[in-house]
Design an enzyme around this catalytic site. Structure first.
Site, PDB file in Angstrom:
ATOM      1  N   ASN A  25      82.557  10.656  29.659  1.00 34.71           N
ATOM      2  CA  ASN A  25      82.040   9.473  30.274  1.00 34.71           C
ATOM      3  C   ASN A  25      83.068   8.426  30.297  1.00 34.71           C
ATOM      4  OD1 ASN A  25      80.973   7.208  31.451  1.00 34.71           O
ATOM      5  ND2 ASN A  25      79.325   7.091  29.640  1.00 34.71           N
ATOM      6  N   LYS A  27      83.606   5.631  31.338  1.00 29.04           N
ATOM      7  CA  LYS A  27      82.795   4.277  31.660  1.00 29.04           C
ATOM      8  C   LYS A  27      83.824   3.317  32.580  1.00 29.04           C
ATOM      9  CE  LYS A  27      80.662   4.909  27.126  1.00 29.04           C
ATOM     10  NZ  LYS A  27      79.767   4.285  26.140  1.00 29.04           N
ATOM     11  N   HIS A 113      72.163   5.952  31.674  1.00 25.40           N
ATOM     12  CA  HIS A 113      72.691   5.672  30.435  1.00 25.40           C
ATOM     13  C   HIS A 113      72.266   4.311  29.821  1.00 25.40           C
ATOM     14  CE1 HIS A 113      76.072   4.763  27.685  1.00 25.40           C
ATOM     15  NE2 HIS A 113      76.459   5.923  27.932  1.00 25.40           N
ATOM     16  N   GLU A 115      73.785   1.806  28.563  1.00 26.77           N
ATOM     17  CA  GLU A 115      74.313   0.852  29.062  1.00 26.77           C
ATOM     18  C   GLU A 115      73.712   0.318  30.185  1.00 26.77           C
ATOM     19  OE1 GLU A 115      78.064   2.248  28.479  1.00 26.77           O
ATOM     20  OE2 GLU A 115      77.994   1.967  26.182  1.00 26.77           O
ATOM     21  N   GLU A 185      70.708  10.829  23.832  1.00 28.15           N
ATOM     22  CA  GLU A 185      71.807   9.733  23.365  1.00 28.15           C
ATOM     23  C   GLU A 185      70.885   8.596  22.445  1.00 28.15           C
ATOM     24  OE1 GLU A 185      75.755   9.694  25.421  1.00 28.15           O
ATOM     25  OE2 GLU A 185      74.480   8.158  26.340  1.00 28.15           O
ATOM     26  N   GLY A 191      78.676   4.342  20.869  1.00 27.83           N
ATOM     27  CA  GLY A 191      79.856   3.416  20.558  1.00 27.83           C
ATOM     28  C   GLY A 191      79.791   2.762  19.083  1.00 27.83           C
ATOM     29  N   SER A 231      78.999   8.646  19.806  1.00 27.03           N
ATOM     30  CA  SER A 231      79.989   9.029  18.714  1.00 27.03           C
ATOM     31  C   SER A 231      80.364  10.250  18.279  1.00 27.03           C
ATOM     32  CB  SER A 231      79.551   8.321  17.322  1.00 27.03           C
ATOM     33  OG  SER A 231      79.411   6.860  17.594  1.00 27.03           O
TER      34      SER A 231
HETATM   35  P1  PGA Z   1      80.682   7.218  22.818  1.00 26.90           P
HETATM   36  O1  PGA Z   1      79.904   6.875  23.898  1.00 26.90           O
HETATM   37  O2  PGA Z   1      80.925   8.665  22.546  1.00 26.90           O
HETATM   38  O3  PGA Z   1      81.657   6.233  22.914  1.00 26.90           O
HETATM   39  O4  PGA Z   1      79.633   6.807  21.554  1.00 26.90           O
HETATM   40  C1  PGA Z   1      79.107   8.091  24.194  1.00 26.90           C
HETATM   41  C2  PGA Z   1      78.232   7.508  25.693  1.00 26.90           C
HETATM   42  O5  PGA Z   1      78.124   6.350  25.921  1.00 26.90           O
HETATM   43  O6  PGA Z   1      77.710   8.474  26.504  1.00 26.90           O
END
Ligand code: PGA
Length: 274
Positions: A25, A27, A113, A115, A185, A191, A231
Site C-alpha cells: 500500500n 499510500k 483502511h 486511515e 490490521e 505505522g 508494521s
Molecule cells: P505500515 O502500514 O506497514 O506502514 O504499518 C500498513 C498499512 O497501512 O496497511
C-alpha cells in the site's frame, strides 16, 4: 488434450489454494514523475532477480500512477487501487469509480483502511457498498478490519472485528467469496512499529474465519484469504504472518523501498518446513 486441460485446471486450483498474497500500500507517496520513475526502476531491477512461485504480489499506488504501474509492472505483478466510489459513473465530482480503476488496470482494491475510517468518515456501511460494487465489477476487494488501542484496552477486539465483518459483508453473495480478502490490521499497529503477538493474530484469524463461516457457510468461507497488516517488515514478518499461518500481508511503509518489500515477499514465498 482433455488430460492436459484437466492437469492445467488442477494446477491452477493448487496454485490458488497455496498462493499467499503480498500487498504493498504505497499510500499518498510518489509525488512526481521523477519519483515514480525512480521507484519503478528500482522495483524492476529487484524483481528481475526473483521468482515467486507460491506468492501473488500486488502493488497499490496512488490512483494517478495506476495506468503507468500497470503498463510497467503489469506482467509481473497485480495492481490495485487504495479506494473507490461505489457508483459506476455520473455527477460525483472528485470521485473515482470501480469501473474506472478496473479499466485502467486494477485487479484489487483496498477498502475500509483505518486511515480512511479515521480521516474520511469511512464506515462499515460505505465499506459494504464499495465491496458490493467491486465484486459486481469483477474486482477483488481487500477489506480491512481491526481494533483501535482504546478498544483493545477495553477487551473489545473480538466484538469490534465481528461487527466490522458482519456489517461490511452484509448481503454479499457468497459465490464471490473467492475474490475477497480480509486484512486484519489493528489500528494501533499501523505505522507504529508495534505488532501484536502471533497468538493474538492467530486468535483474530480464527474469529474472522468463524464469522465468515456464519455468513457464507464453510465451503465458501474457506476461499476467503485472511492476511495481516500493520508494521510488517523483514524483522516482523515471521511472527505476524508465518507463525500464525496467515494467507499473506498488507505492507505500508516498507513497500516504499522495493528491496525491503521484495525481501519480505521472498520470506513469505519460502516453503514451510513441517
Ligand atoms: P505500515 O502500514 O506497514 O506502514 O504499518 C500498513 C498499512 O497501512 O496497511
Amino acid at each position: 488434450m482433455v488430460c492436459e486441460k484437466a492437469h492445467k485446471h488442477q494446477k491452477s486450483q493448487i496454485n490458488k489454494i497455496m498462493a499467499k498474497l503480498v500487498v504493498g500500500n504505497l499510500k499518498m507517496n510518489l509525488l512526481s514523475v521523477v519519483e515514480r520513475e525512480r521507484y519503478l526502476n528500482l522495483f524492476r531491477k529487484e524483481i528481475e532477480k526473483k521468482e515467486f512461485s507460491r506468492t501473488e504480489v500486488c502493488l497499490c499506488p496512488p490512483i494517478i500512477h495506476l495506468e503507468v504501474f500497470k503498463k510497467e509492472l503489469g506482467e509481473k505483478i497485480a495492481i490495485g487501487a487504495q479506494n473507490i466510489f461505489w457508483e459506476r459513473e455520473g455527477s460525483f465530482t472528485g470521485e473515482i469509480s470501480v469501473a474506472m480503476v478496473k479499466n485502467f488496470g486494477a485487479e484489487y482494491v483496498i477498502l475500509g483502511h483505518s486511515e480512511r475510517r479515521k480521516y474520511f468518515g469511512e464506515n462499515n456501511k460505505t465499506v459494504n457498498l464499495k465491496i458490493q460494487s467491486a465484486l459486481k465489477t469483477g474486482m477483488k476487494p481487500i477489506a480491512c478490519v481491526g481494533e483501535t488501542i482504546e478498544e483493545k484496552k477495553r477487551n473489545q477486539t473480538m466484538m469490534v472485528i465481528t461487527r466490522q465483518l458482519k456489517e461490511s459483508l452484509f448481503e454479499v453473495n457468497r459465490t464471490k467469496a473467492e475474490n475477497i480478502t480480509i486484512a486484519y490490521e489493528p489500528v494501533w499497529a499501523v505505522g507504529s512499529d508495534q505488532v501484536p503477538t502471533s497468538n493474538d493474530i492467530m486468535s483474530a484469524k480464527i474469529l474472522i474465519r468463524k464469522v465468515l463461516i456464519e455468513l457464507f457457510e464453510k465451503k465458501y468461507a474457506e476461499e476467503v484469504r485472511i492476511i495481516y497488516g500493520g508494521s510488517v517488515s523483514t524483522q516482523t514478518v515471521k511472527e505476524t504472518c508465518l507463525d500464525p499461518a496467515m494467507d499473506g500481508v498488507l505492507i505500508g511503509r516498507e513497500s516504499l523501498t522495493p528491496y525491503e518489500f521484495l525481501k519480505i515477499t521472498e520470506i513469505i514465498n519460502r516453503p514451510v518446513a513441517f
